[in-house]
Enzyme design. Structure first.
Site, PDB file in Angstrom:
ATOM      1  N   ARG A 163     -67.268  58.459 -90.073  1.00  0.00           N
ATOM      2  CA  ARG A 163     -66.940  58.562 -91.503  1.00  0.00           C
ATOM      3  C   ARG A 163     -65.710  57.714 -91.899  1.00  0.00           C
ATOM      4  O   ARG A 163     -65.016  58.030 -92.864  1.00  0.00           O
ATOM      5  CB  ARG A 163     -66.660  60.020 -91.927  1.00  0.00           C
ATOM      6  N   SER A 235     -71.420  67.448 -97.292  1.00  0.00           N
ATOM      7  CA  SER A 235     -70.377  68.019 -96.427  1.00  0.00           C
ATOM      8  C   SER A 235     -69.023  67.867 -97.113  1.00  0.00           C
ATOM      9  O   SER A 235     -68.641  66.748 -97.459  1.00  0.00           O
ATOM     10  CB  SER A 235     -70.288  67.270 -95.110  1.00  0.00           C
ATOM     11  N   GLU A 330     -63.793  65.651 -96.279  1.00  0.00           N
ATOM     12  CA  GLU A 330     -64.435  64.339 -96.226  1.00  0.00           C
ATOM     13  C   GLU A 330     -64.493  63.770 -97.654  1.00  0.00           C
ATOM     14  O   GLU A 330     -64.472  62.573 -97.865  1.00  0.00           O
ATOM     15  CB  GLU A 330     -65.868  64.504 -95.682  1.00  0.00           C
TER      16      GLU A 330
HETATM   17  N1  EPU Z   1     -73.647  75.641 -88.233  1.00  0.00           N
HETATM   18  C1  EPU Z   1     -73.519  76.996 -88.383  1.00  0.00           C
HETATM   19  N2  EPU Z   1     -73.319  77.483 -89.655  1.00  0.00           N
HETATM   20  C2  EPU Z   1     -73.253  76.681 -90.727  1.00  0.00           C
HETATM   21  C3  EPU Z   1     -73.389  75.294 -90.568  1.00  0.00           C
HETATM   22  C4  EPU Z   1     -73.590  74.780 -89.300  1.00  0.00           C
HETATM   23  O1  EPU Z   1     -73.562  77.746 -87.425  1.00  0.00           O
HETATM   24  O2  EPU Z   1     -73.086  77.206 -91.819  1.00  0.00           O
HETATM   25  C5  EPU Z   1     -73.915  75.079 -86.882  1.00  0.00           C
HETATM   26  C6  EPU Z   1     -75.381  74.629 -86.769  1.00  0.00           C
HETATM   27  O3  EPU Z   1     -76.208  75.670 -86.369  1.00  0.00           O
HETATM   28  C7  EPU Z   1     -75.286  73.554 -85.731  1.00  0.00           C
HETATM   29  C8  EPU Z   1     -73.915  72.926 -85.977  1.00  0.00           C
HETATM   30  O4  EPU Z   1     -73.153  73.908 -86.689  1.00  0.00           O
HETATM   31  O5  EPU Z   1     -75.287  74.088 -84.448  1.00  0.00           O
HETATM   32  C9  EPU Z   1     -74.001  71.626 -86.721  1.00  0.00           C
HETATM   33  O6  EPU Z   1     -74.654  71.827 -87.969  1.00  0.00           O
HETATM   34  P1  EPU Z   1     -75.558  70.674 -88.653  1.00  0.00           P
HETATM   35  O7  EPU Z   1     -76.530  70.147 -87.689  1.00  0.00           O
HETATM   36  O8  EPU Z   1     -76.057  71.222 -89.938  1.00  0.00           O
HETATM   37  O9  EPU Z   1     -74.578  69.484 -88.896  1.00  0.00           O
HETATM   38  P2  EPU Z   1     -73.067  69.391 -89.375  1.00  0.00           P
HETATM   39  O10 EPU Z   1     -72.242  68.953 -88.234  1.00  0.00           O
HETATM   40  O11 EPU Z   1     -72.669  70.656 -90.074  1.00  0.00           O
HETATM   41  C10 EPU Z   1     -73.215  66.851 -89.967  1.00  0.00           C
HETATM   42  C11 EPU Z   1     -72.928  65.939 -91.106  1.00  0.00           C
HETATM   43  C12 EPU Z   1     -74.002  66.043 -92.183  1.00  0.00           C
HETATM   44  C13 EPU Z   1     -75.310  65.659 -91.558  1.00  0.00           C
HETATM   45  C14 EPU Z   1     -75.589  66.610 -90.373  1.00  0.00           C
HETATM   46  C15 EPU Z   1     -76.809  66.222 -89.602  1.00  0.00           C
HETATM   47  C16 EPU Z   1     -70.514  65.715 -91.219  1.00  0.00           C
HETATM   48  C17 EPU Z   1     -69.264  66.001 -91.987  1.00  0.00           C
HETATM   49  N3  EPU Z   1     -71.639  66.224 -91.704  1.00  0.00           N
HETATM   50  O12 EPU Z   1     -73.152  68.197 -90.444  1.00  0.00           O
HETATM   51  O13 EPU Z   1     -73.701  65.095 -93.181  1.00  0.00           O
HETATM   52  O14 EPU Z   1     -76.382  65.760 -92.489  1.00  0.00           O
HETATM   53  O15 EPU Z   1     -74.477  66.539 -89.426  1.00  0.00           O
HETATM   54  O16 EPU Z   1     -76.545  65.055 -88.888  1.00  0.00           O
HETATM   55  O17 EPU Z   1     -70.467  65.010 -90.205  1.00  0.00           O
HETATM   56  C18 EPU Z   1     -72.662  64.753 -95.319  1.00  0.00           C
HETATM   57  O18 EPU Z   1     -71.880  63.992 -94.738  1.00  0.00           O
HETATM   58  O19 EPU Z   1     -72.587  64.984 -96.552  1.00  0.00           O
HETATM   59  C19 EPU Z   1     -73.678  65.446 -94.536  1.00  0.00           C
HETATM   60  C20 EPU Z   1     -74.480  66.348 -95.075  1.00  0.00           C
END
Ligand code: EPU
Length: 334
Positions: A163, A235, A330
């Site tokens: 990012r 995010s 972010e």
């Molecule tokens: N999780 C939870 N509870 C929640 C959210 C997440 O337990 O409320 C756990 C999920 O179960 C999973 C882990 O946290 O084990 C990661 O969650 P997720 O795969 O949804 O991804 P993220 O790390 O929360 C990032 C990006 C997203 C992108 C997703 C998929 C960032 C800041 N965000 O989210 O990007 O879509 O991975 O690759 O890196 C964005 O930047 O606007 C965005 C949506």
């Protein structure tokens, strides 16, 4: 070129903040941009789709927006699998992804349905489901706002990281991106390792990038709120990277904690920590935490930027108290 004064930004920020810009200019070409920079004085902010911004009030300067369009195959070497595609900064990102997938060109399908525009993809280094924009960006064409000089940045010159890019750091506010050239593959290699993509795709044989695009669209639609229905900026926080020592200590206490090994340590999902703090689906005033993904803050209807900022600060404090980790937005506060 279109120019307005005292212009409502309601349709230019996905958080749905009802604020105004003193001057708003949308240009259609590099030539128009070069002409227009002579007229700039005071603060200048270049926006894309406004999907990563939180306006804290009216903007007293000039907001620039690119309407440079066009998706063209710039180079296709006979016998090579790669195709270079040059895209105007004002193209909607997901329109470009849809185009690539329809042409059978692989590389960006995992980035399906990310809101925003092509220029911003190169500033933010957008990423999702195991792919980042930096993996496919070859060149970034930009105009220096102070001089009108054109500069072409190679991928390495953009200083990409999670990012992050030179355009958000050393060169913040200094250049307007006009075109981005991406490297796509004629024989796509599917990337299905992240999270639940495989589970969503099921046992289907002969998967294509069309299937991957559809799976990503389904996952995102199930987890992320539609800004047209509920204001949000995706995010709200970045996922923090902690040292291995810190991670191992935390893992003892929280064995179920998700994590990703990265070059400089271990990345912990901020959404998981916010969820563990009990914030998922909760609100403070008219600012809320999305009930399906705690990383996303939402405008429950008419939220002020102060309400969003207060919720952000309260969450950061709670995460710090519970996990000893500082998380950072972010989203850019303007
Ligand atoms: N999780 C939870 N509870 C929640 C959210 C997440 O337990 O409320 C756990 C999920 O179960 C999973 C882990 O946290 O084990 C990661 O969650 P997720 O795969 O949804 O991804 P993220 O790390 O929360 C990032 C990006 C997203 C992108 C997703 C998929 C960032 C800041 N965000 O989210 O990007 O879509 O991975 O690759 O890196 C964005 O930047 O606007 C965005 C949506």
């Amino acid at each position: 070129m279109k120019e307005y004064s005292n212009y409502s930004l309601l349709n230019h920020n996905t958080f749905g903040m009802d604020v105004k810009a003193k001057r708003y200019v949308e240009y259609d070409s590099e030539e128009e941009l070069k002409e227009l920079i002579h007229t700039l004085d005071g603060d200048v902010l270049h926006i894309g789709g406004g999907s990563n911004l939180l306006f804290k009030g009216d903007y007293a300067g000039t907001i620039l927006h690119s309407a440079i369009k066009g998706v063209e195959i710039a180079e296709e070497v006979e016998g090579e699998d790669e195709v270079l595609v040059r895209v105007g900064a004002g193209e909607v990102w997901d329109d470009f992804v849809g185009w690539a997938v329809a042409q059978g060109l692989g590389g960006v399908e995992n980035l399906s349905l990310i809101p925003g525009e092509v220029g911003a993809s190169a500033v933010q280094n957008i990423g999702a489901y195991g792919v980042e924009a930096k993996d496919v960006i070859v060149l970034v064409e930009a105009i220096e706002l102070a001089s009108g000089q054109k500069r072409i940045f190679g991928n390495l010159e953009c200083d990409y990281a999670y990012r992050q890019s030179i355009f958000k750091n050393q060169l913040k506010g200094k250049y307007a991106i006009t075109y981005v050239t991406y490297r796509l593959q004629k024989t796509p290699v599917l990337k299905l390792e992240y999270g639940n993509i495989k589970a969503v795709l099921g046992d289907k044989d002969n998967l294509t990038i069309k299937d991957v695009r559809q799976a990503i669209i389904d996952i995102r639609n199930a987890k992320l709120p539609d800004p047209k229905v509920q204001g949000n900026a995706g995010s709200f926080f970045m996922n923090p990277v902690v040292s291995r020592e810190k991670f191992l200590a935390l893992q003892k206490e929280y064995p179920q904690m998700p994590f990703y090994e990265v070059a400089n340590g271990v990345k912990i999902p901020a959404g998981w920590m916010i969820d563990q703090c009990g914030w998922k689906g909760k609100s403070l005033g008219r600012a809320g935490v999305h009930d399906k993904q705690a990383l996303v803050l939402v405008n429950l209807g008419g939220a002020s930027s102060d309400e969003i900022v207060t919720l952000c600060e309260t969450i950061c404090k709670d995460v710090h108290e519970k996990f000893g980790i500082d998380i950072h937005p972010e989203v850019n506060f303007i």
